[in-house]
Design a protein around this motif. Sequence first.
Motif, PDB file in Angstrom:
ATOM      1  N   GLU A 154      -5.787  10.856   6.683  1.00 48.31           N
ATOM      2  CA  GLU A 154      -5.193  10.469   7.964  1.00 48.31           C
ATOM      3  C   GLU A 154      -4.190   9.327   7.856  1.00 48.31           C
ATOM      4  N   VAL A 155      -4.135   8.661   6.722  1.00 47.55           N
ATOM      5  CA  VAL A 155      -3.298   7.463   6.614  1.00 47.55           C
ATOM      6  C   VAL A 155      -2.230   7.666   5.536  1.00 47.55           C
ATOM      7  N   ARG A 156      -0.976   7.769   6.001  1.00 44.95           N
ATOM      8  CA  ARG A 156       0.148   7.863   5.067  1.00 44.95           C
ATOM      9  C   ARG A 156       1.049   6.621   5.159  1.00 44.95           C
ATOM     10  N   ASP A 157       1.126   6.021   6.337  1.00 44.04           N
ATOM     11  CA  ASP A 157       1.949   4.822   6.550  1.00 44.04           C
ATOM     12  C   ASP A 157       1.064   3.729   7.141  1.00 44.04           C
ATOM     13  N   LEU A 158       1.010   2.595   6.445  1.00 44.67           N
ATOM     14  CA  LEU A 158       0.114   1.515   6.869  1.00 44.67           C
ATOM     15  C   LEU A 158       0.876   0.208   6.991  1.00 44.67           C
ATOM     16  N   LEU A 159       0.509  -0.581   7.995  1.00 43.63           N
ATOM     17  CA  LEU A 159       1.027  -1.935   8.172  1.00 43.63           C
ATOM     18  C   LEU A 159      -0.129  -2.915   8.053  1.00 43.63           C
ATOM     19  N   ASP A 160       0.043  -3.924   7.201  1.00 43.30           N
ATOM     20  CA  ASP A 160      -0.949  -4.981   7.049  1.00 43.30           C
ATOM     21  C   ASP A 160      -0.369  -6.272   7.619  1.00 43.30           C
ATOM     22  N   VAL A 161      -0.946  -6.745   8.720  1.00 47.24           N
ATOM     23  CA  VAL A 161      -0.441  -7.922   9.427  1.00 47.24           C
ATOM     24  C   VAL A 161      -1.082  -9.176   8.844  1.00 47.24           C
ATOM     25  N   GLY A 162      -0.248 -10.150   8.472  1.00 49.16           N
ATOM     26  CA  GLY A 162      -0.767 -11.344   7.830  1.00 49.16           C
ATOM     27  C   GLY A 162      -1.249 -11.021   6.432  1.00 49.16           C
ATOM     28  N   THR A 163      -0.393 -10.422   5.640  1.00 48.99           N
ATOM     29  CA  THR A 163      -0.816  -9.799   4.385  1.00 48.99           C
ATOM     30  C   THR A 163      -1.234 -10.794   3.310  1.00 48.99           C
ATOM     31  N   GLY A 164      -0.824 -12.067   3.423  1.00 45.89           N
ATOM     32  CA  GLY A 164      -1.242 -13.044   2.420  1.00 45.89           C
ATOM     33  C   GLY A 164      -0.735 -12.679   1.041  1.00 45.89           C
ATOM     34  N   THR A 165      -1.643 -12.492   0.111  1.00 47.95           N
ATOM     35  CA  THR A 165      -1.265 -12.145  -1.270  1.00 47.95           C
ATOM     36  C   THR A 165      -0.952 -10.665  -1.443  1.00 47.95           C
ATOM     37  N   GLY A 166      -1.004  -9.891  -0.347  1.00 51.64           N
ATOM     38  CA  GLY A 166      -0.704  -8.465  -0.432  1.00 51.64           C
ATOM     39  C   GLY A 166      -1.852  -7.620  -0.945  1.00 51.64           C
ATOM     40  N   ARG A 167      -3.057  -8.158  -0.943  1.00 52.89           N
ATOM     41  CA  ARG A 167      -4.188  -7.435  -1.514  1.00 52.89           C
ATOM     42  C   ARG A 167      -4.462  -6.118  -0.789  1.00 52.89           C
ATOM     43  N   ILE A 168      -4.403  -6.101   0.541  1.00 54.27           N
ATOM     44  CA  ILE A 168      -4.685  -4.868   1.279  1.00 54.27           C
ATOM     45  C   ILE A 168      -3.568  -3.844   1.044  1.00 54.27           C
ATOM     46  N   VAL A 169      -2.328  -4.308   0.986  1.00 61.12           N
ATOM     47  CA  VAL A 169      -1.210  -3.407   0.672  1.00 61.12           C
ATOM     48  C   VAL A 169      -1.429  -2.782  -0.701  1.00 61.12           C
ATOM     49  N   GLU A 170      -1.809  -3.591  -1.669  1.00 62.41           N
ATOM     50  CA  GLU A 170      -2.069  -3.083  -3.011  1.00 62.41           C
ATOM     51  C   GLU A 170      -3.214  -2.079  -3.009  1.00 62.41           C
ATOM     52  N   LEU A 171      -4.281  -2.405  -2.284  1.00 58.16           N
ATOM     53  CA  LEU A 171      -5.465  -1.556  -2.240  1.00 58.16           C
ATOM     54  C   LEU A 171      -5.128  -0.173  -1.694  1.00 58.16           C
ATOM     55  N   LEU A 172      -4.408  -0.123  -0.581  1.00 54.14           N
ATOM     56  CA  LEU A 172      -4.039   1.163   0.018  1.00 54.14           C
ATOM     57  C   LEU A 172      -2.899   1.815  -0.740  1.00 54.14           C
ATOM     58  N   GLY A 173      -2.025   0.994  -1.318  1.00 50.33           N
ATOM     59  CA  GLY A 173      -0.915   1.549  -2.084  1.00 50.33           C
ATOM     60  C   GLY A 173      -1.382   2.353  -3.275  1.00 50.33           C
ATOM     61  N   ARG A 174      -2.503   1.971  -3.871  1.00 52.76           N
ATOM     62  CA  ARG A 174      -3.049   2.714  -5.012  1.00 52.76           C
ATOM     63  C   ARG A 174      -3.502   4.115  -4.604  1.00 52.76           C
ATOM     64  N   ARG A 175      -3.687   4.346  -3.309  1.00 59.01           N
ATOM     65  CA  ARG A 175      -4.010   5.685  -2.807  1.00 59.01           C
ATOM     66  C   ARG A 175      -2.747   6.518  -2.608  1.00 59.01           C
ATOM     67  N   GLY A 176      -1.602   5.907  -2.753  1.00 65.45           N
ATOM     68  CA  GLY A 176      -0.350   6.601  -2.470  1.00 65.45           C
ATOM     69  C   GLY A 176       0.172   6.345  -1.080  1.00 65.45           C
ATOM     70  N   VAL A 177      -0.498   5.477  -0.324  1.00 67.12           N
ATOM     71  CA  VAL A 177      -0.053   5.152   1.032  1.00 67.12           C
ATOM     72  C   VAL A 177       1.226   4.323   0.968  1.00 67.12           C
ATOM     73  N   ARG A 178       2.172   4.653   1.846  1.00 65.18           N
ATOM     74  CA  ARG A 178       3.372   3.830   1.985  1.00 65.18           C
ATOM     75  C   ARG A 178       2.999   2.612   2.839  1.00 65.18           C
ATOM     76  N   ALA A 179       2.754   1.506   2.194  1.00 64.81           N
ATOM     77  CA  ALA A 179       2.214   0.337   2.886  1.00 64.81           C
ATOM     78  C   ALA A 179       3.248  -0.775   2.984  1.00 64.81           C
ATOM     79  N   VAL A 180       3.246  -1.426   4.151  1.00 64.84           N
ATOM     80  CA  VAL A 180       4.119  -2.573   4.402  1.00 64.84           C
ATOM     81  C   VAL A 180       3.235  -3.746   4.807  1.00 64.84           C
TER      82      VAL A 180
END
Length: 329
Positions: A148-174
């Motif tokens: 269900e998740v192809r495009d994700l936004l992480d608000v207040g991303t800090g070190t980008g850990r959540i972007v990295e976590l979802l990005g490893r699934r192939g999600v286009r994360a910002v």
Amino acid sequence: MEHLLNGLRAAAEPTRLRILALCAHGELTVSELTQILGQSQPRVSRHLKLLCEAGLLDRFREGTWAFFRLAGVGAAGDLARVLVDRIPDDDDTIARDLQRLAAVKATRAEAASAYFRANAATWDRVRSLYVDEREVEQALLGLLPEREVRDLLDVGTGTGRIVELLGRRGVRAVGVDSSRDMLGVARANLERAHLPHCQVRFADAYQLPMPAASFDAVTIHQVLHYLDDPGEALAEAARVLRPGGRLVVVDFAPHELDQLRAEHAHRRLGFTDAEMEQWLRRAGLEPAPPLVLPGDPLTVVLWPARRPRPEAAAGSVHPAPAATRGLPH
């Protein structure tokens, strides 16, 4: 009728009208109101007591601090908003109060920014002092189904850990953050992880530079306790969600560790399920049951919600009332 008269009597004083106007712009403490109004703390406390007794203001305590804001629901809250709306925009006294309020908020923001600058390189280690991040991340992934998740936004991303976590699934994360120091760390982390489909940007959580309905999912991970107006940030996050999209908030349950304010710039000492549900519904989202991860001394809660699909609302026999957005920040 009596409630209306009580509210009008409570508001019928210049300083109390000024307080209502200020609290319409966010949650404030007694000391902040004292600074803005230029009056003694006992006098300001007396005005606040009368406004709370009349139901025009809500008061809630966190540790040694008490916060005040316009009443959120009920006839008294409606009256408070009507009274604030009737105050002339060109009133000199209110204009000066709002200038002082802006200075107070700027001081808060600088304190938080200074903390972030000092801790950007070790931010993940600091967070690990509170709760096992691996457990939180596993729970978060469980609330965001891959299909269900192809495009994700992480608000207040800090070190980008959540972007990295979802990005490893192939999600286009910002990921977005208002700290350039944090963004520097996040970019380095994403480059090291070889995730070219992920990115981070400088942005304000209250004014996201993205069009409406542009993401399948939004995460707000350990961010709300730093903000003046969590409800407004949630409303802005909901704006960029597509119909059927998911929002997951990760933050602390209510606690009494008051030292986190001085040591780590926390504005709020956790959140109750009730206030989180109220904010989510006002943002037009449908909350799901929260997921609680007990910790010592801090407990982490994940609050999931979903933006309804138009066809689901149209097919409902008893459609829910239209949700309203929170007060402007």
